[in-house]
Design an enzyme around this catalytic site. Structure first.
Site, PDB file in Angstrom:
ATOM      1  N   HIS A  67      -5.747  14.887  20.266  1.00 16.48           N
ATOM      2  CA  HIS A  67      -6.752  15.928  20.049  1.00 16.48           C
ATOM      3  C   HIS A  67      -6.704  17.004  21.128  1.00 16.48           C
ATOM      4  CE1 HIS A  67      -9.419  13.217  17.260  1.00 16.48           C
ATOM      5  NE2 HIS A  67      -8.168  13.330  16.859  1.00 16.48           N
ATOM      6  N   ASP A 113      -6.506  10.379  20.066  1.00 12.97           N
ATOM      7  CA  ASP A 113      -7.688  11.150  20.483  1.00 12.97           C
ATOM      8  C   ASP A 113      -7.270  12.099  21.608  1.00 12.97           C
ATOM      9  OD1 ASP A 113     -10.426  11.945  21.131  1.00 12.97           O
ATOM     10  OD2 ASP A 113     -11.054  10.188  20.017  1.00 12.97           O
TER      11      ASP A 113
END
Ligand SMILES: *[C@@H]1O[C@H](CO)[C@@H](O)[C@H](O)[C@H]1NC(C)=O
Ligand SMILES: *[C@@H]1O[C@H](CO)[C@@H](O)[C@H](O)[C@H]1NC(C)=O
Ligand SMILES: *[C@@H]1O[C@H](CO)[C@@H](O)[C@H](O)[C@H]1NC(C)=O
Ligand SMILES: *[C@@H]1O[C@H](CO)[C@@H](O)[C@H](O)[C@H]1NC(C)=O
Ligand SMILES: *[C@@H]1O[C@H](CO)[C@@H](O)[C@H](O)[C@H]1NC(C)=O
Ligand SMILES: *[C@@H]1O[C@H](CO)[C@@H](O)[C@H](O)[C@H]1NC(C)=O
Length: 383
Positions: free
Chosen positions: A231, A208
């Site tokens: 991310h 993430d």
């Protein structure tokens, strides 16, 4: 009591005393009964060691050892007398599965904490990820001030690696934060309501956000971060609940993002409460093959839900200076702002992003007031 028994007791007390506090202000978990066999539950030993170190303003030591120290959910609370150090040279391993709520290792209400060492927090994430997305963070930092987190490794958290709320004057430095690209919600460092924070010279590769800057964060410096997989470096999501506070003074400099989903991203919920994100600078950013190198997304919402209405988050004064590298998707600069709160004072300077596969990338903007200087590749949006 017989003389013999008295002498025996006195001797035992002396032995225990010297073991427990052998080096002035240093308190080792092994002296409080911890065993690094990966099975013994060391939670109480760790608790007792912390209480002694915190009370004395000393150093709690988790020594380098063969094997791991198994520790269940634990909360190390302050305030302590003066500076306190958590010297992590061994490996601490979490229980398997996702058996508790809240963070595995919580540090709460401590001024002047140092967490350092060549050791590792192993969150045992692979045993939990099938039950996630909402799994427990590894390390919770709540109301921690004037503190340093440095050199250690955080491996495979169940959820977020480091979650920080109410931090002030905290430096993260020389960290190694690692989890696989497909591990759910394993943000590297996720912060909210925190100020005067530095994230410096660290490697963060997760499933993430490498760094997530949440609501109420001000004066945040991120530099020398090597991010990927993950991310990217994100501000948001902002505006989800009424109590959300403004974000101001974010400086991201000299960072490299490699094969991340996003590069530098700002996202806000739609619809949302009226907070602001302002005074943000991204400088000297190298992007290798990110899918969305530069992105503002004010339409962020749960994919399977309808997102009616505009975001009420006002984004302004955002500078991108010297962002270079490659994009895995056609649109390298994607600024999707709110229809009712158009982005103000967005400035792009010396941007050079091409397609990973070779060729010209493009820009896509909506509701964004953008100025340009220096190199512009991809070419500016036509609005
Ligand atoms: C980070 O730690 C992991 C686990 O110990 C290791 O495999 C990896 O090489 C480290 N990465 C860096 C950049 O230090
Ligand atoms: C961020 O870094 C700049 C320059 O490196 C420094 O002047 C500033 O004080 C830092 N901000 C914080 C909040 O530490
Ligand atoms: C940029 O970051 C790297 C770590 O990724 C660091 O080694 C280097 O010193 C930094 N350069 C500057 C100018 O801050
Ligand atoms: C912008 O942020 C910096 C910290 O990065 C801070 O020192 C400065 O006061 C902020 N400026 C405004 C106008 O808010
Ligand atoms: C670029 O990223 C895409 C998607 O994330 C990936 O499939 C591809 O292998 C990457 N290419 C390179 C050269 O790293
Ligand atoms: C863009 O910014 C300029 C200068 O601040 C301002 O005059 C103009 O009204 C803005 N346009 C929009 C669409 O917000």
């Amino acid at each position: 009591m017989s003389i013999v028994r008295k002498i025996f007791f006195l001797t035992m007390m002396l032995v225990l005393n010297t073991q427990v506090n052998c080096d002035g202000n240093t308190y080792s978990v092994t002296d409080y009964g911890a065993v690094s066999d990966g099975e013994t539950d060391n939670t109480q030993s760790f608790m007792d060691t912390w209480k002694a170190a915190c009370k004395a303003g000393g150093t709690m030591v988790i020594p380098a050892a063969k094997g791991n120290f198994f520790v269940n959910r634990i909360e190390l609370d302050g305030p302590c007398s003066g500076q306190v150090t958590f010297q992590l040279d061994g490996v601490i391993v979490a229980p398997s599965g996702n058996p508790y709520r809240g963070s595995w290792f919580t540090f709460y209400s401590i001024d002047g904490l140092t967490v350092q060492g060549s050791g590792m927090f192993d969150g045992n994430g692979p045993s939990a990820w099938a039950q996630c997305p909402k799994c427990s963070p590894s390390i919770g930092l709540y109301a921690i001030t004037n503190s340093h987190i440095q050199d250690i490794t955080s491996l495979n958290s169940k959820g977020v690696h480091f979650v920080m709320v109410g931090g002030d004057g905290v430096t993260f430095e020389h960290l190694n934060i690692t989890a696989p690209s497909d591990s759910p919600n394993t943000d590297g460092i996720s912060m909210a309501k925190s100020s005067n924070i530095q994230v410096v010279d660290s490697y963060i590769g997760t499933g993430d956000d490498c760094v997530a800057i949440g609501q109420g964060s001000t004066d945040i410096n991120i530099s020398g971060v090597n991010c990927g997989p993950g991310h990217g470096i994100s501000i948001g999501s902002i505006g989800k609940v009424e109590a959300d506070k403004d974000v101001n003074g974010i400086h991201v400099q000299n960072c490299t993002l490699t094969s991340t989903q996003n590069g530098v991203r700002i996202k806000s919920w739609a619809p949302s409460y009226p907070v602001t994100v302002s005074n943000v600078t991204y400088e000297d950013i190298t992007i290798n093959n990110a899918s969305n190198p530069i992105v503002i997304d004010q339409t962020y919402c749960f994919v399977n839900k309808q997102c009616p209405g505009d975001s009420q988050v006002q984004i302004s004064d955002v500078k991108y200076i010297g962002v270079t590298g490659t994009s895995a998707s056609q649109v390298a600069v994607n600024l999707q702002c709110s229809n009712s709160r158009t982005c103000q004072d967005i400035h792009l300077e010396n941007i050079d992003l091409t397609l990973t596969e070779g060729g010209q990338a493009s820009s896509n903007c909506a509701n964004a007031n953008v100025t340009y200087s220096g190199t512009q590749n991809p070419p500016p949006c036509n609005q």
